[in-house]
Each structure stands twice: as C-alpha cells, then as structure tokens.
Design a protein around this motif. Structure first.
Motif, PDB file in Angstrom:
ATOM      1  N   PRO A  27       0.763  -1.235   0.019  1.00 53.60           N
ATOM      2  CA  PRO A  27      -0.077   0.130   0.090  1.00 53.60           C
ATOM      3  C   PRO A  27       0.857   1.300   0.088  1.00 53.60           C
ATOM      4  CG  PRO A  27      -0.878  -1.442   1.476  1.00 53.60           C
ATOM      5  CD  PRO A  27       0.339  -2.007   1.081  1.00 53.60           C
ATOM      6  N   HIS A  28       2.036   1.147   0.374  1.00 54.71           N
ATOM      7  CA  HIS A  28       2.722   2.315   0.460  1.00 54.71           C
ATOM      8  C   HIS A  28       4.188   2.251  -0.230  1.00 54.71           C
ATOM      9  CE1 HIS A  28      -0.352   3.916   3.229  1.00 54.71           C
ATOM     10  NE2 HIS A  28      -0.073   2.848   4.099  1.00 54.71           N
ATOM     11  N   ASP A  29       4.291   1.579  -1.133  1.00 59.02           N
ATOM     12  CA  ASP A  29       5.611   1.363  -1.589  1.00 59.02           C
ATOM     13  C   ASP A  29       6.391   2.374  -2.534  1.00 59.02           C
ATOM     14  OD1 ASP A  29       4.522   0.969  -3.904  1.00 59.02           O
ATOM     15  OD2 ASP A  29       4.870  -1.188  -4.185  1.00 59.02           O
ATOM     16  N   GLY A  30       5.215   3.375  -2.874  1.00 60.62           N
ATOM     17  CA  GLY A  30       5.657   4.459  -3.639  1.00 60.62           C
ATOM     18  C   GLY A  30       6.248   4.401  -5.030  1.00 60.62           C
ATOM     19  N   THR A  31       6.208   3.112  -5.652  1.00 62.30           N
ATOM     20  CA  THR A  31       6.861   2.865  -6.723  1.00 62.30           C
ATOM     21  C   THR A  31       5.753   3.276  -7.990  1.00 62.30           C
ATOM     22  OG1 THR A  31       5.536   0.621  -7.375  1.00 62.30           O
ATOM     23  CG2 THR A  31       7.744   0.588  -6.090  1.00 62.30           C
ATOM     24  N   ALA A  32       6.397   3.501  -9.314  1.00 65.53           N
ATOM     25  CA  ALA A  32       5.743   3.963 -10.486  1.00 65.53           C
ATOM     26  C   ALA A  32       4.380   3.280 -10.596  1.00 65.53           C
ATOM     27  CB  ALA A  32       6.285   4.138 -11.615  1.00 65.53           C
ATOM     28  N   GLU A  33       4.570   1.818 -10.666  1.00 69.81           N
ATOM     29  CA  GLU A  33       3.536   0.779 -10.754  1.00 69.81           C
ATOM     30  C   GLU A  33       2.502   0.905  -9.820  1.00 69.81           C
ATOM     31  OE1 GLU A  33       6.863   0.053 -10.454  1.00 69.81           O
ATOM     32  OE2 GLU A  33       7.335  -0.651 -12.597  1.00 69.81           O
ATOM     33  N   TRP A  34       2.836   1.117  -8.588  1.00 72.67           N
ATOM     34  CA  TRP A  34       1.779   1.342  -7.505  1.00 72.67           C
ATOM     35  C   TRP A  34       1.168   2.674  -7.636  1.00 72.67           C
ATOM     36  CZ3 TRP A  34       1.318   5.333  -4.075  1.00 72.67           C
ATOM     37  CH2 TRP A  34       0.291   5.403  -3.095  1.00 72.67           C
ATOM     38  N   SER A  35       1.540   3.627  -8.103  1.00 79.24           N
ATOM     39  CA  SER A  35       1.102   4.935  -8.427  1.00 79.24           C
ATOM     40  C   SER A  35       0.066   4.878  -9.459  1.00 79.24           C
ATOM     41  CB  SER A  35       1.983   6.121  -8.793  1.00 79.24           C
ATOM     42  OG  SER A  35       3.045   6.242  -7.534  1.00 79.24           O
ATOM     43  N   LYS A  36       0.568   4.370 -10.440  1.00 82.09           N
ATOM     44  CA  LYS A  36      -0.566   3.951 -11.590  1.00 82.09           C
ATOM     45  C   LYS A  36      -1.595   3.161 -11.551  1.00 82.09           C
ATOM     46  CE  LYS A  36      -0.518   1.841 -16.408  1.00 82.09           C
ATOM     47  NZ  LYS A  36       0.386   1.145 -17.427  1.00 82.09           N
ATOM     48  N   SER A  37      -1.416   2.136 -10.428  1.00 87.04           N
ATOM     49  CA  SER A  37      -2.653   1.139 -10.006  1.00 87.04           C
ATOM     50  C   SER A  37      -3.500   2.203  -9.357  1.00 87.04           C
ATOM     51  CB  SER A  37      -2.086   0.086  -9.026  1.00 87.04           C
ATOM     52  OG  SER A  37      -3.081  -0.705  -8.605  1.00 87.04           O
ATOM     53  N   ASN A  38      -3.055   2.980  -8.281  1.00 89.92           N
ATOM     54  CA  ASN A  38      -3.661   3.845  -7.403  1.00 89.92           C
ATOM     55  C   ASN A  38      -4.528   4.952  -8.126  1.00 89.92           C
ATOM     56  OD1 ASN A  38      -4.430   4.082  -4.799  1.00 89.92           O
ATOM     57  ND2 ASN A  38      -3.316   6.156  -4.624  1.00 89.92           N
ATOM     58  N   GLU A  39      -3.855   5.226  -9.328  1.00 87.79           N
ATOM     59  CA  GLU A  39      -4.666   6.393 -10.246  1.00 87.79           C
ATOM     60  C   GLU A  39      -5.958   5.808 -10.975  1.00 87.79           C
ATOM     61  OE1 GLU A  39      -5.803   9.820 -11.746  1.00 87.79           O
ATOM     62  OE2 GLU A  39      -4.233   9.415 -10.406  1.00 87.79           O
ATOM     63  N   GLU A  40      -5.722   4.505 -11.328  1.00 90.51           N
ATOM     64  CA  GLU A  40      -6.430   3.729 -11.791  1.00 90.51           C
ATOM     65  C   GLU A  40      -8.017   3.398 -11.043  1.00 90.51           C
ATOM     66  OE1 GLU A  40      -9.118   1.370 -14.924  1.00 90.51           O
ATOM     67  OE2 GLU A  40      -7.452   3.299 -14.812  1.00 90.51           O
ATOM     68  N   LYS A  41      -7.602   3.041  -9.862  1.00 92.70           N
ATOM     69  CA  LYS A  41      -8.549   2.736  -8.759  1.00 92.70           C
ATOM     70  C   LYS A  41      -9.195   4.383  -8.575  1.00 92.70           C
ATOM     71  CE  LYS A  41      -6.355  -0.830  -6.190  1.00 92.70           C
ATOM     72  NZ  LYS A  41      -5.717  -1.294  -4.939  1.00 92.70           N
ATOM     73  N   ARG A  42      -8.504   5.202  -8.435  1.00 89.02           N
ATOM     74  CA  ARG A  42      -9.396   6.553  -8.234  1.00 89.02           C
ATOM     75  C   ARG A  42     -10.181   6.983  -9.362  1.00 89.02           C
ATOM     76  NH1 ARG A  42      -4.430   8.585  -5.744  1.00 89.02           N
ATOM     77  NH2 ARG A  42      -3.640   9.063  -7.937  1.00 89.02           N
ATOM     78  N   ARG A  43      -9.890   6.461 -10.737  1.00 91.37           N
ATOM     79  CA  ARG A  43     -10.748   6.691 -11.980  1.00 91.37           C
ATOM     80  C   ARG A  43     -11.863   5.972 -11.883  1.00 91.37           C
ATOM     81  NH1 ARG A  43     -12.089   4.796 -16.404  1.00 91.37           N
ATOM     82  NH2 ARG A  43     -11.074   2.767 -15.953  1.00 91.37           N
ATOM     83  N   ILE A  44     -11.850   4.681 -11.370  1.00 91.24           N
ATOM     84  CA  ILE A  44     -12.938   3.824 -11.452  1.00 91.24           C
ATOM     85  C   ILE A  44     -13.885   4.348 -10.132  1.00 91.24           C
ATOM     86  CG2 ILE A  44     -13.792   1.614 -10.575  1.00 91.24           C
ATOM     87  CD1 ILE A  44     -11.218   0.582 -11.905  1.00 91.24           C
ATOM     88  N   TYR A  45     -13.242   5.065  -9.324  1.00 89.33           N
ATOM     89  CA  TYR A  45     -14.395   5.209  -8.072  1.00 89.33           C
ATOM     90  C   TYR A  45     -15.305   6.642  -8.731  1.00 89.33           C
ATOM     91  CZ  TYR A  45     -15.805   7.819  -3.957  1.00 89.33           C
ATOM     92  OH  TYR A  45     -16.548   8.736  -3.394  1.00 89.33           O
ATOM     93  N   THR A  46     -14.254   7.358  -9.253  1.00 92.41           N
ATOM     94  CA  THR A  46     -14.971   8.548  -9.695  1.00 92.41           C
ATOM     95  C   THR A  46     -15.817   8.309 -10.948  1.00 92.41           C
ATOM     96  OG1 THR A  46     -12.941  10.038  -9.460  1.00 92.41           O
ATOM     97  CG2 THR A  46     -14.311  10.881 -10.834  1.00 92.41           C
ATOM     98  N   THR A  47     -15.649   7.363 -11.741  1.00 89.78           N
ATOM     99  CA  THR A  47     -16.606   7.163 -12.984  1.00 89.78           C
ATOM    100  C   THR A  47     -17.654   6.344 -12.470  1.00 89.78           C
ATOM    101  OG1 THR A  47     -14.610   7.165 -14.352  1.00 89.78           O
ATOM    102  CG2 THR A  47     -16.561   5.977 -15.054  1.00 89.78           C
TER     103      THR A  47
END
Length: 287
Positions: A27-47
């Motif tokens: 949950p807090h590893d801060g990698t680019a892959e994690w950031s991309k995954s987190n951004e996709e989750k935010r998009r799904i929530y918003t949509t």
C-alpha cells in the motif's frame, strides 16, 4: 471439510493461473507501478461509484470458504444463482464448480474486477472445471440495480455488499425490483418482453438487455452476508420474510471465520424469502 479444502485449492490454482503473474503492490511502496494502479482505482471510483454515492469495496472469500458457504445454502439442479456485487467472481465460480445450480451469474460494477472474473472463468473452462458447458456461467459488468440481467429469473440471490452507507439504498431498490412493490416502473418492448436498463443506466434495446429468456421464478431466496434488511414500514414488508439464519461455526485454524474477507466477519448469513407481486420482468427502481 477436506473435500472443501481440496476443491478450494484447485480453484485457487486456477485463479493464480488466470492472474498471469500479475504483480501486487504494498500500500505504501511508492513505486511507479503502485502509483499507476492507485490512479486507476481513483478513476474507477470517480466514474462508477461517486455519481451514485456508492461505497467501493474489494473483498472476496477464499475459494474453500466460498465452497463451504455455498454448501450451507444448498443449491440444487433447478436453482439459478446470482451474486450481486460479484467482485472478481470467486463465489460465482465456486458455485459453478461445486454445486448443481443450472445457472451461475455474477454482476459487478468495477470493470477491473469484472475483467478478472472473465479471465478466471476462461481458465476454469480450459481446465474442464465447469460442468454443463459455457451457458451455465455468466458475468455482467454494471450496476446490480440496472444491469442486463432479469433478476426475476433467479431463484437464489447472494449479496455481500459491504458499504454500510450506500447498502440500504441499494437493497431498497433491489427489493422494489424483486417484489414489484414500492414505486418500480415496468418497461416493455415490442413483442412483450420485459427488459431493464443498460449498464449506462439508459433503457437500451431488447437485443442488448434481454440476456436471459427464462420463466420468472415464483419465489426468490435472498442470502444477505453479514447484514440484515430494513423492512419495517416499507411497502414491500409483507412480501419479504426472514426464513433462516446460517451461523458460521468455529472452524479449524485453516478455515477460520476470522479469515473471511480478511477480517473477523461475516459470522452470519440471513436468508429471506421474497414473493413477487404477480409476474415480474426486469423492473427499474425509481431513483
């Protein structure tokens, strides 16, 4: 039981194969892959969730737990089973692999989870793990209240929605649909077939929405996982009856109730009997 565990391990292996070695992130590893995954989750929530005021959740039973639960529900060859909010399809696939239900269906709002369910389904079919052919197993992406599925055709509805703030509204809309009482509008298309909303909430057309053409069941079983229904004072109160409470016993360490959904619950399943008011097709609840 040993047979539940053995079948569950086989399902877990099939799920792993379907994952294709997908990486998981801390949950807090801060990698680019994690950031991309987190951004996709935010998009799904918003949509998909925020516009309807829904609470997203991403929980799923381990396969052996799902099989044990389904054994308690007692699905037979005449049953049609649907998981309302099916996440990554675990319960639906367990039902198809371990019960005689003639149709097993999942409806999930999150498109990412839906895609995982479809991959898992393909993996099990390739491994000959689903009896009865492809027509026995189906997944749909959309809101459970307005999907391309006629709920009136299902004898057993399974619901483990966990969002406490939005769940009462969702269950109210579903009960309006299932009973035909309390403000639903029946939609008919040319030829007399009843259809419902498309996944985008629009009326859609007969070809897009009339997915299952079956006889509506006379009575539904609704299995609520870890919660009860608010019925007092509702217009449909007399049509919905609590018929059974299924307690999750204290199993052994490997299959403990504390492992369900990764926390301490659910401890209890509540089964309701729902009597439709006359013949129902798919109904659209008022919003």
């Amino acid at each position: 039981s040993d047979s539940d565990r053995a079948r569950g391990e086989w399902l877990a292996d099939a799920f792993d194969a379907a994952a294709g070695g997908a990486q998981t992130f801390s949950p807090h590893d801060g990698t680019a892959e994690w950031s991309k995954s987190n951004e996709e989750k935010r998009r799904i929530y918003t949509t998909y969730y925020k516009p309807e005021g829904l609470d997203p959740s991403d929980n799923e039973l381990r396969p052996e737990h799902a099989i044990a639960l389904l054994r308690g529900i007692r699905l037979g060859p005449a049953d049609t089973f649907i998981d309302l909010g099916s996440s990554r399809g675990g319960v639906v696939l367990a039902a198809a692999a371990s019960t005689d239900a003639r149709l097993c269906t999942g409806v999930e709002l999150n498109p990412t989870n839906h895609a995982v369910a479809e991959r898992r389904s393909a993996s099990l079919r390739a491994d000959n793990g689903i009896n009865g052919g492809d027509d026995r197993l189906r997944f749909h992406q959309g809101d459970v209240r307005g999907s391309m599925v006629s709920l009136s055709e299902y004898s057993c509805l399974f619901c483990a929605i966990r969002g406490a703030s939005s769940r009462p509204k969702i269950m109210h809309d579903l009960l309006v649909t299932l009973t035909g009482i309390g403000g639903a509008q029946e939609i008919e298309v040319e030829g007399g077939e009843d259809v419902g909303a498309g996944t985008d909430g629009t009326e859609g057309d007969a070809a897009a929405t009339a997915v299952e053409v079956q006889r509506p069941v006379a009575r539904h079983r609704l299995i609520c996982v870890g919660f009860g229904l608010e019925l007092k004072g509702r217009a449909y109160e007399s049509a919905v009856k609590l018929t059974r409470a299924i307690a999750i016993a204290s199993p052994d360490e490997r299959c403990g109730a504390e492992a369900l959904y990764g926390d301490i619950g659910p401890r209890l399943l509540l089964e309701y009997s729902i009597s439709p008011a006359g013949r129902l097709g798919t109904l659209l609840p008022e919003r």
